[in-house]
Design a protein around this motif. Sequence first.
Motif, PDB file in Angstrom:
ATOM      1  N   LYS A  97       0.838  -1.207   0.000  1.00  0.00           N
ATOM      2  CA  LYS A  97       0.000   0.000   0.000  1.00  0.00           C
ATOM      3  C   LYS A  97       0.870   1.253   0.000  1.00  0.00           C
ATOM      4  CE  LYS A  97      -0.379   0.284   5.001  1.00  0.00           C
ATOM      5  NZ  LYS A  97      -1.163  -0.062   6.185  1.00  0.00           N
ATOM      6  N   LEU A 100       2.233   1.476  -3.714  1.00  0.00           N
ATOM      7  CA  LEU A 100       1.210   1.563  -4.762  1.00  0.00           C
ATOM      8  C   LEU A 100       0.377   2.837  -4.658  1.00  0.00           C
ATOM      9  CD1 LEU A 100       0.055  -2.143  -5.105  1.00  0.00           C
ATOM     10  CD2 LEU A 100       1.670  -0.856  -6.500  1.00  0.00           C
ATOM     11  N   THR A 101       0.644   3.662  -3.638  1.00  0.00           N
ATOM     12  CA  THR A 101      -0.056   4.944  -3.571  1.00  0.00           C
ATOM     13  C   THR A 101       0.881   6.093  -3.928  1.00  0.00           C
ATOM     14  OG1 THR A 101       0.340   4.920  -1.187  1.00  0.00           O
ATOM     15  CG2 THR A 101      -1.825   4.239  -1.924  1.00  0.00           C
ATOM     16  N   ARG A 106       0.975   0.125 -11.208  1.00  0.00           N
ATOM     17  CA  ARG A 106       1.208  -1.240 -10.739  1.00  0.00           C
ATOM     18  C   ARG A 106       2.041  -2.043 -11.732  1.00  0.00           C
ATOM     19  NH1 ARG A 106      -3.765  -3.875  -7.370  1.00  0.00           N
ATOM     20  NH2 ARG A 106      -4.223  -2.077  -6.078  1.00  0.00           N
ATOM     21  N   ARG A 265      -4.698  -6.337 -10.764  1.00  0.00           N
ATOM     22  CA  ARG A 265      -6.099  -6.230 -10.375  1.00  0.00           C
ATOM     23  C   ARG A 265      -6.369  -6.494  -8.901  1.00  0.00           C
ATOM     24  NH1 ARG A 265      -9.956  -5.762 -13.942  1.00  0.00           N
ATOM     25  NH2 ARG A 265     -11.364  -6.529 -12.353  1.00  0.00           N
ATOM     26  N   ARG A 266      -5.440  -7.107  -8.231  1.00  0.00           N
ATOM     27  CA  ARG A 266      -5.793  -7.593  -6.908  1.00  0.00           C
ATOM     28  C   ARG A 266      -6.016  -6.484  -5.883  1.00  0.00           C
ATOM     29  NH1 ARG A 266      -0.415  -9.819  -3.938  1.00  0.00           N
ATOM     30  NH2 ARG A 266      -1.074  -8.606  -2.161  1.00  0.00           N
ATOM     31  N   ASP A 267      -6.870  -6.782  -4.918  1.00  0.00           N
ATOM     32  CA  ASP A 267      -7.103  -5.862  -3.822  1.00  0.00           C
ATOM     33  C   ASP A 267      -5.878  -5.847  -2.909  1.00  0.00           C
ATOM     34  OD1 ASP A 267      -9.566  -5.163  -4.680  1.00  0.00           O
ATOM     35  OD2 ASP A 267     -10.682  -6.099  -3.047  1.00  0.00           O
ATOM     36  N   VAL A 268      -5.484  -4.662  -2.511  1.00  0.00           N
ATOM     37  CA  VAL A 268      -4.417  -4.545  -1.524  1.00  0.00           C
ATOM     38  C   VAL A 268      -5.081  -4.107  -0.217  1.00  0.00           C
ATOM     39  CG1 VAL A 268      -2.304  -3.359  -0.890  1.00  0.00           C
ATOM     40  CG2 VAL A 268      -2.708  -4.013  -3.261  1.00  0.00           C
ATOM     41  N   ALA A 269      -5.470  -5.094   0.567  1.00  0.00           N
ATOM     42  CA  ALA A 269      -6.121  -4.815   1.848  1.00  0.00           C
ATOM     43  C   ALA A 269      -5.359  -5.585   2.912  1.00  0.00           C
ATOM     44  CB  ALA A 269      -7.577  -5.256   1.815  1.00  0.00           C
TER      45      ALA A 269
ATOM     46  N   LYS B  18     -18.618  -1.821  -1.314  1.00  0.00           N
ATOM     47  CA  LYS B  18     -17.591  -2.856  -1.319  1.00  0.00           C
ATOM     48  C   LYS B  18     -18.120  -4.050  -0.562  1.00  0.00           C
ATOM     49  CE  LYS B  18     -13.652  -4.822  -2.093  1.00  0.00           C
ATOM     50  NZ  LYS B  18     -13.155  -5.096  -3.457  1.00  0.00           N
ATOM     51  N   TYR B  20     -17.423  -8.003   0.660  1.00  0.00           N
ATOM     52  CA  TYR B  20     -16.509  -9.132   0.870  1.00  0.00           C
ATOM     53  C   TYR B  20     -17.388 -10.336   1.129  1.00  0.00           C
ATOM     54  CZ  TYR B  20     -12.555  -5.927   1.405  1.00  0.00           C
ATOM     55  OH  TYR B  20     -11.579  -4.991   1.198  1.00  0.00           O
ATOM     56  N   ARG B  54      -9.397   2.969   1.344  1.00  0.00           N
ATOM     57  CA  ARG B  54      -8.655   2.093   0.420  1.00  0.00           C
ATOM     58  C   ARG B  54      -9.182   2.242  -0.997  1.00  0.00           C
ATOM     59  NH1 ARG B  54      -8.725  -2.711   4.329  1.00  0.00           N
ATOM     60  NH2 ARG B  54      -6.694  -2.579   5.312  1.00  0.00           N
ATOM     61  N   LEU B  57      -7.941   5.447  -2.507  1.00  0.00           N
ATOM     62  CA  LEU B  57      -6.523   5.401  -2.870  1.00  0.00           C
ATOM     63  C   LEU B  57      -6.224   4.383  -3.967  1.00  0.00           C
ATOM     64  CD1 LEU B  57      -4.934   5.758   0.669  1.00  0.00           C
ATOM     65  CD2 LEU B  57      -4.598   7.319  -1.247  1.00  0.00           C
ATOM     66  N   GLY B  58      -7.245   3.730  -4.467  1.00  0.00           N
ATOM     67  CA  GLY B  58      -7.023   2.781  -5.557  1.00  0.00           C
ATOM     68  C   GLY B  58      -6.411   1.465  -5.117  1.00  0.00           C
ATOM     69  N   LEU B  59      -6.439   1.193  -3.818  1.00  0.00           N
ATOM     70  CA  LEU B  59      -5.836  -0.057  -3.342  1.00  0.00           C
ATOM     71  C   LEU B  59      -6.775  -1.230  -3.529  1.00  0.00           C
ATOM     72  CD1 LEU B  59      -4.102   1.286  -0.115  1.00  0.00           C
ATOM     73  CD2 LEU B  59      -2.995   0.470  -2.200  1.00  0.00           C
ATOM     74  N   ILE B  60      -8.069  -0.976  -3.409  1.00  0.00           N
ATOM     75  CA  ILE B  60      -9.049  -2.034  -3.673  1.00  0.00           C
ATOM     76  C   ILE B  60     -10.095  -1.498  -4.642  1.00  0.00           C
ATOM     77  CG2 ILE B  60      -8.713  -3.134  -1.419  1.00  0.00           C
ATOM     78  CD1 ILE B  60     -11.232  -1.870  -0.443  1.00  0.00           C
ATOM     79  N   ARG B  61     -10.703  -2.439  -5.363  1.00  0.00           N
ATOM     80  CA  ARG B  61     -11.702  -2.028  -6.351  1.00  0.00           C
ATOM     81  C   ARG B  61     -13.073  -1.981  -5.725  1.00  0.00           C
ATOM     82  NH1 ARG B  61     -10.871  -2.590 -11.760  1.00  0.00           N
ATOM     83  NH2 ARG B  61      -8.635  -2.635 -12.093  1.00  0.00           N
ATOM     84  N   VAL B  89      -3.539   4.274   4.817  1.00  0.00           N
ATOM     85  CA  VAL B  89      -4.625   3.612   5.534  1.00  0.00           C
ATOM     86  C   VAL B  89      -4.017   2.719   6.603  1.00  0.00           C
ATOM     87  CG1 VAL B  89      -6.347   3.631   3.723  1.00  0.00           C
ATOM     88  CG2 VAL B  89      -4.684   1.785   3.804  1.00  0.00           C
ATOM     89  N   GLU B  90      -4.732   2.586   7.677  1.00  0.00           N
ATOM     90  CA  GLU B  90      -4.246   1.894   8.869  1.00  0.00           C
ATOM     91  C   GLU B  90      -2.862   2.456   9.192  1.00  0.00           C
ATOM     92  OE1 GLU B  90      -5.447  -2.197   7.857  1.00  0.00           O
ATOM     93  OE2 GLU B  90      -7.111  -1.827   9.223  1.00  0.00           O
TER      94      GLU B  90
END
Lengths: 271, 321
Positions: A97, A100-101, A106, A265-269, B18, B20, B54, B57-61, B89-90
């Motif tokens: 994160k 990528l910010t 990417r 494409r993957r989520d970065v969480a 979003k 999950y 998130r 910031l484009g980290l998740i869709r 974030v966090e």
Amino acid sequence: MSAIAKVYKWELLKLTAQKRTYLGVGAAILVPIAFVVALSIQKGGPNDIPLGRNIRDTGLATPFVVLFFMSFWAFPLITALVAGDIVASESHNGTLKTILTRSRQRGQVFAGKALAVITYTAVVVFAMAAVGLVAASIKWGFKPLTSLSGTKIAAGHSLGLLVASLAVYLLPLIGIACFGLLLSTITRNSAASVVGTLMFALLMQLIGALPGTEPIRPYLLSAQFSAWHGFLRTPADWTPVIRATWLCLLYIAVPLVGAYLVFLRRDVAGD
Amino acid sequence: MSDAIPAATPVIARDLVKRYGEIVAVNHVDLTVEAGDVFGYLGPNGAGKTTSLRMLLGLIRPTEGSIRLFGRDPVAEGAAALDGVAGFVEGPRFYPYLSARRNLRLLADYDDRAARTRIDEMLELVDLHTRADDRVGGYSHGMRQRLGIAASLLRAPRLLLLDEPTTGLDPAGMRDMRALVKRLANEGITVLLSSHLLSEVEELCNRVAIIRSGRIVYAGELADLMATATGGYRLSCTDLDRGHAIGLAQPGILDLRVDGGALCFSAEPGDVAELTIALGEARVGITALVAEKATLEELFLGLTEGDAPELAEPVLVEAAA
Ligand SMILES: Nc1ncnc2c1ncn2[C@@H]1O[C@H](COP(=O)(O)OP(=O)(O)OP(=O)(O)O)[C@@H](O)[C@H]1O
Ligand SMILES: [Mg+2]
């Protein structure tokens, strides 16, 4: 391009700041030294493997023979050590994160990582060969090499063949590296990726050892580790070299493209 | 204004969802942050604050919905849409095996050329210059948090997205962090700050959105929210029973009850005046009349607790209205 170059530079710098990189390079260097030391203090030799019979004739034989020994699990493991970690370690540190910010896309980050993995793979192979060559030449001299066809090849020319052989040998190893990169991207777990990549390499060998797999054996990734034999025949046999080239490009492209698409494409969480 | 939203609006998020699996972390959220705002994004644990940031910031869709940051779409454009945007974030994370300075150098190289020249200044700003060459792995939580701010400011942002920036800081650290946010806001940086600390939002923000279980239950000016705090009153009088009876008969006196030897109710000021007159005429003496304004804390709990967001309907003010 300069964007990728900057990412690539930092990927290399990060590798040089991590212990596992030195572990990998160190292992690649220690094996040929241990090999030369072992053959110096005992009489026998690796007589039934290519170039093994003439191991004490010239230092030039050692890198080739060690290539053979390390193709089973040593090089796959050394490669996986870094390839399986390169994305997963970012997940582990939570730094994806962070990077990528920023302004890099990417795809550029991924390209930098892939190039760094390939660079590392090349470094370990060439480091092994260089150290093996120097150590063995100190012991047995830098003399003409007996080819697989029984002819003598001048030392200078043999050195050229060694470099060409290393390049061809690198191809399947990069295939393994890209598989590690794929696992690293998908699993986000370094240990799982390293083990998984090694299993992949071993599985290829296992398939090749099973009865009834003869027709596909030449096309297995593991078989490409001996493609360089073609260079050491007189006249040179290009068939295995050409096959290794296109086959390995496939073994490289499929996981590489897969990893690229996942990374894009993957989520970065939480990583 | 609605059909000609200026491209320069820092954040416009519409209908963000979003999912999950079964969990709907963010449920049709609209957010608008105008230039110059210090926007508080308030919600209890698990409300969906981090998930929203998130997505920004484009980290998740996002599963659904659209986002524009200064008119650009982080879902479609990726990092390119983050031009002028920074934040974390966090907790902010860094490479533990590199020093703070090397971490910032790395991040500067992931940005434009000018970022590198700001590194020393930023380290100084967050008071890390004396420890800049130590590995981040040995940093305390507060130091990392400050390094996170420094890393964000390297980008010279116009919009700063901060996810609970004071969480885990000691009182002095919190004070410094808030002072820094104020200072940045004064310099013209728009700030979107998530928090579950009401005092923090009260101190820093001019506008707020309150999120609860993925849904926005209030969005608008903080001052408007405070104003909606329905006034409660405590009245002590010489005859509680008669006072209670008179109160019940009086129009506009709501939720009347006896509590701790006093009458408690809510009412408009005019109706309160009428009540005091009625009590006086009935010769019931008033010994104390105290207005109890609901604090932001109570409003927040009212909005974010209970089965149904009761207060949500009356106080719902559309942000951009
Ligand atoms: N990667 C994920 N996978 C599955 N569920 C997730 C994921 N990220 C968030 N959630 C869920 O989404 C909901 C919102 O989480 P989020 O982290 O956005 O809350 P938050 O408002 O930031 O809370 P906190 O104040 O505790 O930080 C939670 O129920 C959480 O469990
Ligand atoms: Mg959160």
